[in-house]
Scaffold this active site. Structure first.
Site, PDB file in Angstrom:
ATOM      1  N   CYS A  62       2.573   3.192   9.753  1.00 37.58           N
ATOM      2  CA  CYS A  62       2.770   4.539   9.213  1.00 37.58           C
ATOM      3  C   CYS A  62       3.194   5.495  10.319  1.00 37.58           C
ATOM      4  CB  CYS A  62       1.478   5.028   8.553  1.00 37.58           C
ATOM      5  SG  CYS A  62       1.650   6.701   7.909  1.00 37.58           S
ATOM      6  N   GLY A 120      12.771  -2.982   1.440  1.00 36.40           N
ATOM      7  CA  GLY A 120      14.060  -3.081   0.765  1.00 36.40           C
ATOM      8  C   GLY A 120      14.190  -4.200  -0.246  1.00 36.40           C
ATOM      9  N   PRO A 130       0.850  -1.194   0.000  1.00 31.57           N
ATOM     10  CA  PRO A 130       0.000   0.000   0.000  1.00 31.57           C
ATOM     11  C   PRO A 130       0.879   1.235   0.000  1.00 31.57           C
ATOM     12  CG  PRO A 130       0.042  -0.998   2.197  1.00 31.57           C
ATOM     13  CD  PRO A 130       0.815  -1.907   1.285  1.00 31.57           C
ATOM     14  N   ASN A 157       8.369  -7.281   4.318  1.00 31.39           N
ATOM     15  CA  ASN A 157       8.400  -6.074   3.483  1.00 31.39           C
ATOM     16  C   ASN A 157       9.609  -5.225   3.882  1.00 31.39           C
ATOM     17  OD1 ASN A 157       7.079  -2.892   3.901  1.00 31.39           O
ATOM     18  ND2 ASN A 157       7.290  -3.747   1.848  1.00 31.39           N
TER      19      ASN A 157
HETATM   20  C1  LIG Z   1       4.895   6.959  -1.440  1.00 30.27           C
HETATM   21  C2  LIG Z   1       4.711   5.918  -0.359  1.00 30.27           C
HETATM   22  C3  LIG Z   1       3.512   5.858   0.336  1.00 30.27           C
HETATM   23  C4  LIG Z   1       3.310   4.881   1.327  1.00 30.27           C
HETATM   24  N1  LIG Z   1       2.085   4.774   1.912  1.00 30.27           N
HETATM   25  C5  LIG Z   1       1.839   3.723   2.753  1.00 30.27           C
HETATM   26  C6  LIG Z   1       0.529   3.448   3.232  1.00 30.27           C
HETATM   27  O1  LIG Z   1      -0.454   4.114   2.882  1.00 30.27           O
HETATM   28  N2  LIG Z   1       0.370   2.397   4.086  1.00 30.27           N
HETATM   29  C7  LIG Z   1       1.422   1.609   4.479  1.00 30.27           C
HETATM   30  O2  LIG Z   1       1.236   0.653   5.233  1.00 30.27           O
HETATM   31  N3  LIG Z   1       2.663   1.850   4.021  1.00 30.27           N
HETATM   32  C8  LIG Z   1       2.891   2.861   3.161  1.00 30.27           C
HETATM   33  N4  LIG Z   1       4.137   3.041   2.632  1.00 30.27           N
HETATM   34  C9  LIG Z   1       5.210   2.105   3.021  1.00 30.27           C
HETATM   35  C10 LIG Z   1       5.253   0.915   2.062  1.00 30.27           C
HETATM   36  O3  LIG Z   1       4.048   0.179   2.092  1.00 30.27           O
HETATM   37  C11 LIG Z   1       6.418  -0.010   2.430  1.00 30.27           C
HETATM   38  O4  LIG Z   1       6.213  -0.494   3.732  1.00 30.27           O
HETATM   39  C12 LIG Z   1       7.756   0.708   2.377  1.00 30.27           C
HETATM   40  O5  LIG Z   1       7.884   1.490   1.200  1.00 30.27           O
HETATM   41  C13 LIG Z   1       8.912  -0.311   2.453  1.00 30.27           C
HETATM   42  O6  LIG Z   1       8.854  -1.214   1.370  1.00 30.27           O
HETATM   43  P1  LIG Z   1       9.788  -1.050   0.068  1.00 30.27           P
HETATM   44  O7  LIG Z   1      11.205  -0.947   0.590  1.00 30.27           O
HETATM   45  O8  LIG Z   1       9.565  -2.290  -0.733  1.00 30.27           O
HETATM   46  O9  LIG Z   1       9.381   0.202  -0.618  1.00 30.27           O
HETATM   47  C14 LIG Z   1       4.352   3.996   1.659  1.00 30.27           C
HETATM   48  C15 LIG Z   1       5.557   4.057   0.948  1.00 30.27           C
HETATM   49  C16 LIG Z   1       5.733   4.995  -0.059  1.00 30.27           C
HETATM   50  C17 LIG Z   1       7.041   5.035  -0.830  1.00 30.27           C
END
Ligand SMILES: Cc1cc2nc3c(=O)[nH]c(=O)nc-3n(C[C@H](O)[C@H](O)[C@H](O)COP(=O)(O)O)c2cc1C
Length: 353
Positions: free
Chosen positions: A114, A227, A31, A225
């Protein structure tokens, strides 16, 4: 290590994949506020039929008092899609979960990760890591309200919490409440002094903590989740966990999603190339633009589709300047696509010569 394209994944991957298929949690797209809106999700679904796709976080206040059709509406083609909720009041979460189930969502997920100030003021998101009993009450209330799966996305801890204790306490609470799966962003959130963006990079990742959690709870579906930047990494985690969730890499480089079905589920990719997937988006663009949606609202999600392909930069530049203009439509997208060198056509041409 996974075998690459044109070869089938090994049998253990196929077996695991089919065992997980009914849960659809083996690979998820995270998300992401402002990013995983309905246009993005429709586009991602063209690239992978099997990934579980999440909405942006929507607060219980918005679900209960907002314009539901606008906030919760989606295209049936997006399925399976999960709604992520932000909130901390068990009754409001239960009511919101009911609304989600009525809208046909596949799963409802509670945000316990969050770190934004707005979310902290509402006493939900990551600060709930400090209130495992309340999170348990929230999950129990949601479970009692709906038949669809109820899941939680959390961190390994916040601030000066010990991740061993904090994650254990949260896991015990949600498990006792009947949670269907836990998705762990494998780093702490630091609520003081870091922006939400910094909180996605600065606190160090600790995958071992999540592996230990899974070893201690083999009966609970646990996804990791944070990285994960490619499908080889995803496959490595999948040898120890039930699922992976990819966020930024999926959004910024959506071409990666085109290999998910083949490499992680052992079924053919929906399209042979990013270009054919992009062409499949055109009928959707035509329909949505006819309904008054601005082209840019859809095509902004496609900018990273051709990374590394000749013409990718011209594709991005064309969309950046033209898709924002009034009257931009599917022809604008077609013109942007014309900048991208069709590698397959080139190969066919060379072979015929
Ligand atoms: C632009 C953006 C918005 C995000 N909004 C949410 C959100 O609404 N809810 C949530 O649980 N995490 C949110 N996240 C965190 C991501 O779900 C995820 O946990 C985080 O980016 C780490 O994963 P990744 O390294 O694969 O990006 C957001 C991340 C980004 C970059």
């Amino acid at each position: 290590m996974l075998r690459r394209s044109n070869s089938l994944p090994d049998e253990s991957i196929i077996e695991n994949a089919s065992a997980m298929n009914h849960l659809s949690r083996r690979f998820a797209i995270a998300p992401m506020m402002e990013w995983t809106d309905r246009h993005c999700r429709f586009f991602h679904r063209l690239l992978t039929r099997r990934a579980l796709i999440y909405t942006e976080m929507i607060t219980t206040g918005a679900v209960l008092r907002g314009d539901r059709a606008r906030l919760l509406g989606y295209d049936p083609a997006e399925h399976p899609v999960a709604l992520q909720l932000g909130g901390c009041d068990p009754r409001q979460l239960a009511e919101s979960a009911r609304v989600a189930a009525d809208f046909g969502y596949h799963e409802v997920n509670l945000n316990v990760g969050c770190p934004s100030d707005r979310v902290q003021e509402g006493r939900f998101g990551a600060c709930l890591m400090a209130e495992p009993a309340l999170v348990g009450d929230c999950v129990a209330a949601m479970k009692a309200a709906v038949a669809i799966p109820v899941t939680v996305k959390c961190r390994i801890g916040i601030d000066d919490q010990d991740p061993e204790q904090a994650l254990d306490a949260l896991t015990h609470a949600v498990k006792a409440a009947g949670v269907d799966a836990l998705i762990v962003h494998a780093r702490k959130a630091w609520l003081e002094g870091l922006s939400p963006r910094e909180n996605r990079d600065i606190p160090p990742l600790d995958y071992d903590r999540v592996y230990r959690l899974k070893a201690a709870h083999p009966d609970l579906s646990i996804a990791l989740n944070g990285g994960i930047i490619d499908l080889d990494q995803a496959a490595t985690h999948l040898s120890r966990l039930d699922g992976v969730m990819m966020g930024r890499a999926a959004y910024q480089e959506p071409w990666r999603l085109l290999a998910v079905d083949r490499e992680l589920f052992g079924v053919p990719s929906p399209f042979a190339t990013p270009r054919t997937a992009a062409e499949a988006l055109i009928p959707y663009i035509e329909r949505e633009v006819a309904r008054g949606v601005r082209l840019h609202a859809i095509t902004r999600h496609t900018l990273g589709l051709f990374r590394g392909v000749p013409g990718a930069r011209a594709f991005r530049r064309h969309l950046a300047t033209e898709a924002v203009k009034p009257g931009a439509d599917a022809a604008t997208f077609r013109a942007a696509l014309a900048h991208v060198v069709d590698m397959d056509a080139q190969v066919a041409h060379t072979a015929a010569a």
